[in-house]
Design a protein around this motif. Structure first.
Motif, PDB file in Angstrom:
ATOM      1  N   UNK A  45      39.024  43.069  34.162  1.00  0.00           N
ATOM      2  CA  UNK A  45      39.645  42.671  32.903  1.00  0.00           C
ATOM      3  C   UNK A  45      41.161  42.905  33.049  1.00  0.00           C
ATOM      4  N   UNK A  56      29.654  43.983  31.094  1.00  0.00           N
ATOM      5  CA  UNK A  56      30.163  42.633  30.788  1.00  0.00           C
ATOM      6  C   UNK A  56      31.667  42.722  30.636  1.00  0.00           C
ATOM      7  N   UNK A  57      32.377  43.004  31.734  1.00  0.00           N
ATOM      8  CA  UNK A  57      33.802  43.317  31.579  1.00  0.00           C
ATOM      9  C   UNK A  57      34.703  42.101  31.397  1.00  0.00           C
ATOM     10  N   UNK A  58      34.195  40.893  31.705  1.00  0.00           N
ATOM     11  CA  UNK A  58      35.046  39.707  31.547  1.00  0.00           C
ATOM     12  C   UNK A  58      34.402  38.746  30.564  1.00  0.00           C
ATOM     13  N   UNK A  59      35.111  38.402  29.524  1.00  0.00           N
ATOM     14  CA  UNK A  59      34.567  37.489  28.521  1.00  0.00           C
ATOM     15  C   UNK A  59      34.413  36.076  29.091  1.00  0.00           C
ATOM     16  N   UNK A  60      33.606  35.279  28.403  1.00  0.00           N
ATOM     17  CA  UNK A  60      33.248  33.952  28.909  1.00  0.00           C
ATOM     18  C   UNK A  60      34.456  33.041  29.087  1.00  0.00           C
ATOM     19  N   UNK A  80      37.622  33.729  29.545  1.00  0.00           N
ATOM     20  CA  UNK A  80      38.450  34.167  30.668  1.00  0.00           C
ATOM     21  C   UNK A  80      37.830  33.752  32.000  1.00  0.00           C
TER      22      UNK A  80
END
Lengths: 353, 353
Positions: B82, B238-242, B244
């Motif tokens: 992130x 789930x460290x990276x949102x969709x 991104x």
């Protein structure tokens, strides 16, 4: 490898629920079946994509203000997280030194033990009663834990704990109490009133479930400003991307759509519970957007057969949960299909016996 | 408060560069002045916003594959973060126990000491030479640090270190070496070849600067799969949102736009350096998208006066940096204004003396 922490080398990572690539009825990760608020679509349409060359607001102030407004407070009472999992990590790193203790329930959200392990914290697991209620000697069991995590409604069991019981725990436990309220928006009770009352209480919430925004990763801690100030030192400096800040703010401000969505899910939940009970399932009194149900045949076999029928449920293969499945509430249409397939499988099972 | 870690209670948090709300020429946080690739706009236009009700891919596989392709590798060589700040946190939590040591340069990115403090790690600060090059006894100074962070190009000093020097360090240092290459895309040299060569090398990169996407928070670690596997256990699930994930993938795949953007910035940089030298500044040989320049008058006063003229620069008030300012490369138009105002201030200063 000599340069990796032994703790990390020996640990298993957290295994998230399956995110299938094929077309399935997905009742396994407690997502909301409805789309996000129209205000989210509108904010996106108005967003200046060229501005993504700039860093986000480091504190997520506008989104924090929107979250704070739900409690009649200002942003100083809110720390924004990259999902509420980030809030859990921040809370642990703020309150618990390596070697100190974290107390959690059993059963509960399976991420907590993983986060404790990463921090080299000792885990105290407090078994809930047979009906998944809180044991009377909970404070005694939590002992000198630096952080006590209570999950209400609890996952995967779906039940909420009475406010007066949690109130008494917060009043008598000397260290920090984090109440994970990821599912509280679906409940008839919540603990937000305890934040004003106690300086050791942290409530975590998320837009993942009740605001249909699991994809954007936005959670927050609600606590007294003295705690929030400490959290701010520990969080990543730019932990929330710009789009998530904008979309979370829009969603939090559209309370009418939110309430409507919640009502629909609760109505569906009550309908499905009634049907499952009639089919011989034993369901826990759910206050969440999912049902925890004891299956009238082998639970794992049932889950596998549902999977073959393109319906994904969640099964936890441990002593307390092995006779149950966890069923996320989908749309009425999805739940009708779920019930039809379930009825077919259960009846066939009964005929076999 | 008795329930907060003493380390956290006593520490100062990281202070990010100012994100002004008024209209300024913003040359203070090393953002890219150009918009992201048209492919990013197109991906956004094609994105199904309703799908945000679902969780993101937990491992960010498509974006990892896009990053890996830059090195001719597959996703097993990449951990997504992130932002690359998240990669730094993951690396520290993977390699360094509480009480162990982290070695960093001085001067360097001011976030490292904060991250070390959160982890209760001891900090070894290795002073660069007067010309900001690496000292010959660096390995000796790093000693038994579990993690050595080399920043190349270094911030705020803008210079890159020669590959053969870093190669020799990686060959001889027994623990993990993280090479923070946030600015390497602007450099004529980088260390990516060392990942194949050494199992203790981690390279971190980001789309914040060179891909004009500071707003989405996407960085990554490039290292041998055995290290990446450990990082995966420590990162948030789930460290990276969709969004991104989708936008980072699009940007990383548009190498033509990327190269074009980099060339423009390097050309502007060289032009500005020449002008600044002519005005009496002493500039470091920059390999980044910013210039580190010794100011021919009081540096802090100069920065403040620039601020009054609506141009934001970064100043570091410490022994090694106090005579310098850090100037991010903006558009040609912005840098023309910057140079005009600078010339006016410096000439007036000269007249005063």
């Amino acid at each position: 490898m000599g340069f990796i922490r032994e703790t990390v080398e020996n640990m298993q990572g957290y295994v998230p629920g399956e995110q299938p690539t094929e077309k399935l009825i997905k009742l396994n990760t407690n997502e909301n079946p409805y789309p996000p608020s129209p205000a989210v679509f509108e904010s996106m349409a108005n967003f200046d994509m060229a501005s993504l060359n700039k860093y986000p607001h480091p504190m997520s102030d506008a989104a924090r203000d929107a979250a704070a407004a739900l409690f009649g407070k200002d942003k100083n009472w809110i720390c924004a997280g990259n999902g509420s999992d980030d809030i859990l990590t921040i809370a642990i790193r703020t309150c618990v030194n390596a070697g100190e203790k974290i107390a959690v329930l059993d059963p509960t959200y399976s991420l907590y033990p993983v986060l404790a392990e990463i921090q080299d914290a000792q885990l105290i697991e407090i078994s809930t009663n047979d009906d998944f209620s809180l044991p009377l000697n909970l404070i005694e069991q939590a002992g000198d834990a630096k952080l006590l995590i209570l999950t209400s409604p609890n996952a995967p069991t779906s039940n909420a704990f009475p406010l007066d019981v949690i109130d008494a725990i917060c009043a008598n436990f000397k260290n920090a109490v984090l109440i994970d309220e990821a599912y509280a928006d679906f409940s008839s009770t919540n603990c937000s009133s305890l934040v004003d009352k106690y300086d050791n209480v942290i409530i975590s919430r998320t837009v993942s479930k009740s605001y249909s925004l699991a994809g954007i990763r936005f959670g927050y801690a609600y606590a007294q400003p003295a705690i929030i100030e400490q959290f701010m030192k520990v969080k990543d400096s730019y932990n929330i991307n710009t789009l998530t800040q904008v979309l979370a703010e829009a969603a939090l401000k559209d309370q009418a759509y939110f309430q409507d969505c919640i009502s629909k899910i609760i109505n569906t939940r009550e309908f499905v519970i009634e049907k499952l009970n009639a089919l011989g399932f034993e369901t826990v009194q759910s206050e969440a957007n999912f049902i925890f149900a004891k299956v009238p045949c082998d639970a794992q076999a049932y889950m596998n057969e549902m999977r073959e029928n393109k319906i994904l449920l969640r099964y936890f293969n441990n002593e307390r949960c092995k006779e149950y499945v966890r069923i996320t509430i989908g749309t009425d249409e999805e739940m009708d299909t779920f019930l039809q397939v379930t009825e077919k499988l259960i009846n066939r099972q009964v005929n076999y016996e």
